[in-house]
Structure formats: structure tokens, C-alpha cells
Design an enzyme around this catalytic site. Structure first.
Site, PDB file in Angstrom:
ATOM      1  N   SER A  43       0.917  -1.112   0.000  1.00 54.26           N
ATOM      2  CA  SER A  43       0.058   0.192   0.007  1.00 54.26           C
ATOM      3  C   SER A  43       0.763   1.236   0.225  1.00 54.26           C
ATOM      4  CB  SER A  43      -0.923   0.031   1.250  1.00 54.26           C
ATOM      5  OG  SER A  43      -1.350   1.288   1.185  1.00 54.26           O
ATOM      6  N   TYR A  54      -2.015  -0.310  10.267  1.00 52.45           N
ATOM      7  CA  TYR A  54      -2.126  -0.400   8.620  1.00 52.45           C
ATOM      8  C   TYR A  54      -0.871  -0.355   8.153  1.00 52.45           C
ATOM      9  CZ  TYR A  54      -3.943  -1.000   4.026  1.00 52.45           C
ATOM     10  OH  TYR A  54      -4.201  -1.074   2.951  1.00 52.45           O
ATOM     11  N   LYS A  71       1.827  -2.674   6.262  1.00 53.06           N
ATOM     12  CA  LYS A  71       1.964  -2.840   4.814  1.00 53.06           C
ATOM     13  C   LYS A  71       3.674  -2.535   4.241  1.00 53.06           C
ATOM     14  CE  LYS A  71      -1.820  -3.889   3.171  1.00 53.06           C
ATOM     15  NZ  LYS A  71      -2.111  -5.310   2.028  1.00 53.06           N
ATOM     16  N   ILE A 125      -7.627   3.313  -3.881  1.00 52.00           N
ATOM     17  CA  ILE A 125      -8.438   2.684  -4.840  1.00 52.00           C
ATOM     18  C   ILE A 125      -9.910   2.524  -4.380  1.00 52.00           C
ATOM     19  CG2 ILE A 125      -8.646   0.275  -6.061  1.00 52.00           C
ATOM     20  CD1 ILE A 125      -6.103   1.911  -6.569  1.00 52.00           C
TER      21      ILE A 125
END
Lengths: 250, 79
Positions: free
Chosen positions: A145, A158, A162, A191
């Protein structure tokens, strides 16, 4: 136009029941691959397999197991081994997003996020690499990401999970290169998936405004890059992280 | 070829050592030929020869030739 043909290539995609995973499944089906779709919801996976088989005439197998649990991954790969002795491509896509400011992060959030986003990449890659080495090589594509590269407020967990995926990608690419297993990552930006729909309308617009190309990316934009990294068009590419972010700045 | 002979030949091929070196007392890292790289080559060879997929735990536990026999028994391969 260059056409990617993956006929007879065996491809396992984790987290395939929706979002980027489902888009990858569709792209690989269009390229003629033999698909093994992983997720936790077997009904969804079976439905997607049926849809792809009908539309593209490909062989598709649902392979439900929980990638965050080492024992489940082991059993999943034992099942894959019974179905086929061969694996050409692994797409480590399964992931969860559970944002919180650092003062409000719970140990459970940390454990769940790292187990699904990071540990799974190691567990799946270690079995996949062995299968790939048996047939002379393969390609592992990890879905990282943009947050793992540049960070963001409220995304320490998060982003950390990643960033670790990127570290795993770089190390594995070196370790497995001698056996012709390539390892690369894509780093999607903003996205349009169920995960990003969790944002408030204000936050959503704020993110769109930070994208140089002025629009949200689609899951198929990411899938196309994954397809490239899985194919022989990238046969001399390993240890790379490709941003699929429309020039997003955070 | 019997399973026991297949196992011995897998070790000979993977570690690139003479057959005389392969005994029950042979242990991982006890000879320079059986290092971590050779170990993974050995695992791939065993999986090929016996058509099994070994658990990660078993790969780590395979610390000797005798232990390899014991582990393969779990996969119904009697060496």
C-alpha cells in the site's frame, strides 16, 4: 497491443472474494490462467469461480482458508497440493483495514491486522516458493500500500503492516532469485473498494484531491499491474515495488 | 526402488556426498555439505521423490537422517 497469455499457468490469489483480489481473479481468468481463489467465505468464492468459468472458460477452484493462521495456511496448501503439484503465481492480496489514532489502538487490532496483512505473506510464500521451485520458478506478487511507503495519520498499524510487506518482498526477492522465483509488490493508492468506502464523504474527497490524476483508482488498475508482474513480460523484474496511485501525495 | 533406498539417494543427490556418508547418525550442520541451502534442496528432493508436501514444522525438525525417516513415517512412508 501486447496480450498477456497465462494459459496453463496455476495462479493462487488470496483475499479473492472482493475488491482488488476479485479484480485480479477476473484479469487472470481473462488471460486464461487456472485459478485457485482463496478467501474465508466459500459461498462467495464458489460464486466467483462459477462466474469466471462461465465467462472465460477457465478452470477455477475455491480454496477457502484463513491466511492469518499458520495451521490453516498449511492445510490450504496441502489441499492445493492434492489438486495440483504446480504453482506458477501467488498473489498475496488478503488484507484488512482497521484505522485508529495511536492512542486508541488496541492490542487486538495490532494482532489481527499484522496476522492478516503481514504474517499471511510469509506463511503463504514459504509454501508457494517450494511449489514454484519444483517446476523451475514462478512469481509472487504482494499487495502492499502507499501507506506502507509514506504513512498516514491514524494508520500506524495498517501502515506498519504494509511496510513490513515491502520489507518481506525485498528480502524474499533476494533469497528466491537463485531459484528463479521473482518477488515483487504493488503499492496501491486510493482505490475504489469496500475498504475505502468506510471513509466519511469529507475524508473521501480529501483523498481524491491529493491524487495528481484527479480520480480514484479502480481495482482493475491494480489487477493489470499485478498481471504484468505475474507474466513473462516482467521476467527480469524482481524486488520492485510499483506504485499504482495516480500520482497520489499524502 | 524401496523407500529406504529412495531416501538414501535423495540425501546423496541433495547433499552431493558419497553414499557412505549417509548413516542414521548424520546430523544437520554436522558436515559442511548439509547447510541451510542444501537442507531446502533436500526438502524439495524429498517432496519430489515421495510426492508429498512437508509441513514447515517437519522441515525445521528434520535434524538428522534418522529424524527424516521418523518424519516421513507421518506421511505413511516407511523407510
Amino acid at each position: 497491443m501486447i496480450e498477456i497469455n497465462l494459459t496453463d499457468k496455476h495462479v493462487l490469489i488470496t483475499g479473492a472474494s472482493r475488491g482488488i483480489g476479485a479484480a485480479c481473479a477476473k484479469s487472470f481468468a481473462a488471460a486464461g490462467a487456472i485459478l485457485y481463489l482463496n478467501g474465508r467465505d466459500s459461498d462467495k468464492l464458489n460464486a466467483l469461480c462459477a462466474e469466471l468459468s462461465e465467462e472465460y472458460g477457465v478452470n477455477c477452484h475455491a480454496l477457502p482458508f484463513d491466511v492469518s493462521k499458520a495451521d490453516d495456511v498449511k492445510q490450504g496448501f496441502q489441499q492445493l497440493f492434492k489438486l495440483t503439484k504446480k504453482l506458477d503465481v501467488l498473489v498475496n492480496n488478503a488484507g484488512i483495514l482497521d484505522d485508529a489514532l495511536v492512542g486508541m489502538v488496541t492490542p487486538q487490532q495490532v494482532e489481527n491486522t499484522f496476522a492478516t496483512n503481514t504474517h499471511s505473506v510469509i506463511y503463504c510464500s514459504q509454501y508457494a516458493a517450494r511449489l514454484m521451485q519444483r517446476s523451475g520458478g514462478g512469481s509472487i506478487v504482494n499487495v502492499a500500500s502507499i501507506i506502507g511507503r509514506v504513512g498516514n495519520v491514524g494508520q500506524a498499524v495498517y501502515g506498519g503492516s504494509k511496510a513490513a510487506v515491502i520489507g518481506i518482498t525485498l528480502s524474499l526477492s533476494k533469497e528466491l532469485a537463485a531459484t528463479n522465483v521473482r518477488v515483487n509488490a504493488v503499492a496501491p493508492g486510493f482505490i475504489d473498494t469496500d475498504m475505502t468506502k468506510q471513509l466519511t464523504p469529507e475524508k473521501y474527497q480529501e483523498r481524491v484531491n491529493s491524487i495528481a490524476m484527479g480520480r480514484v483508482g479502480t481495482a482493475s488498475n491494480v489487477a493489470d499491474t499485478v498481471l504484468f508482474l505475474a507474466s513473462d513480460l516482467s521476467v527480469y523484474v524482481t524486488g520492485q515495488v510499483i506504485g499504482v496511485d495516480g500520482g497520489m501525495l499524502i | 526402488m524401496m523407500a529406504a533406498e529412495k531416501l538414501k539417494q535423495a540425501f546423496v543427490k541433495s547433499l552431493a556426498v558419497p553414499e557412505s556418508v549417509i548413516t542414521d547418525s548424520l546430523e544437520y550442520n554436522s558436515i559442511k555439505e548439509w547447510d541451510s541451502t542444501a537442507h531446502m534442496i533436500l526438502i524439495a528432493e524429498l517432496e519430489d521423490v515421495f510426492d508429498v508436501m512437508l509441513d514447515t514444522d517437519d522441515i525445521i525438525d528434520m535434524s538428522s537422517y534418522a529424524k527424516a525417516k521418523e518424519i516421513l513415517r507421518k506421511y505413511d512412508i516407511d523407510c
